[in-house]
Design an enzyme around this catalytic site. Sequence first.
Site, PDB file in Angstrom:
ATOM      1  N   LYS A  33       0.823  -1.214   0.000  1.00 43.27           N
ATOM      2  CA  LYS A  33       0.000   0.000   0.000  1.00 43.27           C
ATOM      3  C   LYS A  33       0.860   1.268   0.000  1.00 43.27           C
ATOM      4  O   LYS A  33       0.632   2.189  -0.796  1.00 43.27           O
ATOM      5  CB  LYS A  33      -0.915  -0.003   1.236  1.00 43.27           C
ATOM      6  CG  LYS A  33      -1.619   1.309   1.507  1.00 43.27           C
ATOM      7  CD  LYS A  33      -2.463   1.223   2.747  1.00 43.27           C
ATOM      8  CE  LYS A  33      -1.643   1.088   4.003  1.00 43.27           C
ATOM      9  NZ  LYS A  33      -0.871   2.307   4.334  1.00 43.27           N
ATOM     10  N   THR A  34       1.838   1.321   0.887  1.00 42.94           N
ATOM     11  CA  THR A  34       2.687   2.513   0.996  1.00 42.94           C
ATOM     12  C   THR A  34       3.481   2.728  -0.288  1.00 42.94           C
ATOM     13  O   THR A  34       3.637   3.864  -0.758  1.00 42.94           O
ATOM     14  CB  THR A  34       3.636   2.377   2.197  1.00 42.94           C
ATOM     15  OG1 THR A  34       2.869   2.214   3.390  1.00 42.94           O
ATOM     16  CG2 THR A  34       4.517   3.602   2.331  1.00 42.94           C
ATOM     17  N   ASP A 224      -4.622   8.152   3.123  1.00 43.91           N
ATOM     18  CA  ASP A 224      -4.092   6.855   3.552  1.00 43.91           C
ATOM     19  C   ASP A 224      -4.947   6.298   4.697  1.00 43.91           C
ATOM     20  O   ASP A 224      -5.550   7.065   5.457  1.00 43.91           O
ATOM     21  CB  ASP A 224      -2.642   7.031   4.017  1.00 43.91           C
ATOM     22  CG  ASP A 224      -1.927   5.708   4.254  1.00 43.91           C
ATOM     23  OD1 ASP A 224      -2.415   4.664   3.774  1.00 43.91           O
ATOM     24  OD2 ASP A 224      -0.879   5.718   4.924  1.00 43.91           O
ATOM     25  N   GLU A 225      -4.997   4.980   4.823  1.00 42.56           N
ATOM     26  CA  GLU A 225      -5.727   4.292   5.916  1.00 42.56           C
ATOM     27  C   GLU A 225      -7.161   4.812   6.024  1.00 42.56           C
ATOM     28  O   GLU A 225      -7.651   5.144   7.105  1.00 42.56           O
ATOM     29  CB  GLU A 225      -4.990   4.486   7.259  1.00 42.56           C
ATOM     30  CG  GLU A 225      -3.557   3.969   7.281  1.00 42.56           C
ATOM     31  CD  GLU A 225      -3.470   2.449   7.352  1.00 42.56           C
ATOM     32  OE1 GLU A 225      -4.519   1.780   7.220  1.00 42.56           O
ATOM     33  OE2 GLU A 225      -2.355   1.932   7.537  1.00 42.56           O
ATOM     34  N   GLN A 255      -9.486  -4.441   7.619  1.00 39.95           N
ATOM     35  CA  GLN A 255      -8.647  -4.039   8.743  1.00 39.95           C
ATOM     36  C   GLN A 255      -9.219  -2.820   9.471  1.00 39.95           C
ATOM     37  O   GLN A 255      -8.483  -2.081  10.125  1.00 39.95           O
ATOM     38  CB  GLN A 255      -7.220  -3.761   8.263  1.00 39.95           C
ATOM     39  CG  GLN A 255      -6.520  -4.982   7.684  1.00 39.95           C
ATOM     40  CD  GLN A 255      -5.062  -4.729   7.391  1.00 39.95           C
ATOM     41  OE1 GLN A 255      -4.236  -4.525   8.288  1.00 39.95           O
ATOM     42  NE2 GLN A 255      -4.711  -4.726   6.115  1.00 39.95           N
ATOM     43  N   ARG A 599      -0.383 -10.717  10.433  1.00 40.26           N
ATOM     44  CA  ARG A 599       0.878 -10.161  10.933  1.00 40.26           C
ATOM     45  C   ARG A 599       2.017 -11.172  10.779  1.00 40.26           C
ATOM     46  O   ARG A 599       3.191 -10.817  10.853  1.00 40.26           O
ATOM     47  CB  ARG A 599       0.784  -9.787  12.423  1.00 40.26           C
ATOM     48  CG  ARG A 599      -0.256  -8.743  12.830  1.00 40.26           C
ATOM     49  CD  ARG A 599      -0.194  -7.505  12.014  1.00 40.26           C
ATOM     50  NE  ARG A 599      -1.159  -7.572  10.928  1.00 40.26           N
ATOM     51  CZ  ARG A 599      -1.114  -6.816   9.841  1.00 40.26           C
ATOM     52  NH1 ARG A 599      -0.152  -5.933   9.686  1.00 40.26           N
ATOM     53  NH2 ARG A 599      -2.029  -6.923   8.893  1.00 40.26           N
TER      54      ARG A 599
END
Length: 651
Positions: A33-34, A224-225, A255, A599
């Site tokens: 994503k980043t 973002d997010e 998420q 994770r």
Amino acid sequence: MIDYAKELNPEQLRVVLEEGGPLLVIAGAGSGKTRTLTYRVARLVESGVPPERILLATFTNKAAKSMLTRVETLIGREIGGLWGGTFHHCAHRTLRAHATRLGYASNFSILDSEDSRQLINTCIADTGIDGKADKFPRGDVVGDMISLAVNTEAPLFDIVEGRYPFFAHRADEIAAVAAHYRKRKKELNVMDFDDLLFLWRELLLKFDDVRELYASRFLHVLVDEYQDTNRLQAEIMDLVASRHRNLMVVGDDSQSIYSFRGANYENIMRFPDRYPECKIFKLETNYRSTPEILHLANLSITNNERQFQKTLRAVREKGIRPILVPTRNVLQQADFVSQRILELNRSGIPLGEIAVLYRAHYHSMEVQMELTRRGIPFEIRSGIRFFEQAHIKDVTAYLRILFNPGDELAWKRVLGLYAKIGRVTADKVWRYLSRHSDPHAAVLTEEFIKCAPKSAAPGLSRFQETFRVLHGCDRGNPSALIETVLKSGYSDLLRERHTDAASREDDLIQFANFSSRFISLEDLLSELALLTGVNEESQKDELIEDRVVLSSIHQAKGLEWKTVLMIWCSEGMMPLARALKEPGGEEEERRLFYVAATRAKDQLYLCHPLTDYGRGMGNLPVSPSRFILELSSYSMKAKDRPYDQWQIDEY
């Protein structure tokens, strides 16, 4: 020129090269994503968009700085002028330029959380409420109520009744304090963090020229997010992007786990409704985890009805199947976790690449104790060590004065919990008690209430009532003593003093369950003293950098480890029973399970005790989490795509 086709996978490339318009990017866990956002900004600048016409809103300044630094590295020059930072940072810049339109001077100050708490306490006093009296929340609790109302755009009365029902009878007074707080902030020319967002939105709504100024300025807005945004943040981004409609939001609905902080799941789910012409992209290529872990994660989220369908695909080669670990009880669970950590470490995995994840902080209590006993260094991301938390130490102090009437420090800690009893008053009370051969008997006399200034009498009386009940209990049952402290007033103290009273009470209930294994108060206090001593010694060794991570799932979001051990994968713990009572609670708890599973890079362990101690009922059977049972159920129903059989470790 950047070779985008070489640097990005096809999914990322489509996002980066898209010309504009409303764009919804559903970015699965570990899908880059980043990287996609960074290259998107670089592509815009490289294609001729002036940096000052780009707004990049993030949730941390660190994330924004990291992305902008990477953009500068990619294009080989500085990009000064681009608005990149948190929502609050962008709000601050806007309000500095236009605060006078809202009745503030441009040199307004910003209150931090401590400043805000102090001002609210002043407002409580100004409205004639005795803030130290019983049954009225402290300033930080009132502040939490006000903040939640602002960020969810819900009436304050609804917040009080829904989240703080034990203060419902004081709702009118709380509303009066909130109104006075708003007035005082305006008079003092100050804003708190919530005001930054609220007033930014007000500025854009009330003043057409200001809205047009920024809507015209920002040709591209990137968020973002997005799944973590609240109503205010989403509305602000809509307003800023209202002219060119080049709004790209990136997030993962699977998420979205922060509703307790005001995050609104509807923002990401209804984005296509607000922007019918939007294009939806999905990043489903995962670079983090093995195919086996991703297969479990994909199936775990299947039962959520409201979601954007996606399937994470692994780039990595085949690995170890997730391991299901049923244990006899919670002590054996802690023993397994500690033993497996040692084995993993001996096999070459650094301790820092191992994480123990859990739904609630108190779930880690037995693991903390076992790691301490074995000398395995660990760090806690979900808070401080369990037995060093203030509320645990408060209740332990009650037990200490029962066991040892000469424990001056414990007496003073307990007395300080009550209204109008500060350090000086606690000293006077202690001097009174220490003159008696039997301090316990002295507490129960009428003279005890008169041993300090009259202002402290209500607090001393309240303590005396609690102590009278406690003094009559069986000292050989530490668990019952802890329950008595809770029922005899400490639960009320928690609600008056803390914004997270419910979770602290959960901690204490678990502490009572843990204490049931000790046959006397002396045994329990001795064990706690030894553990605390070992903890203090281990904390002095600053040379140990390699430590196991203990973290709540909320704190673990965005992080990754080679090995993840999830504990308490049991019904009532994961999902958490209290959370299931909230609207949409089950689906958010399932998203938490999904976040925890994703994770793990190499190995994933799901541990659950088969029995647990129930207060007054002894050891009771405990069911595995519904999320584990769903995996097996799905396997049987979908024979065309069966879930691989668990690798089960019968410990």
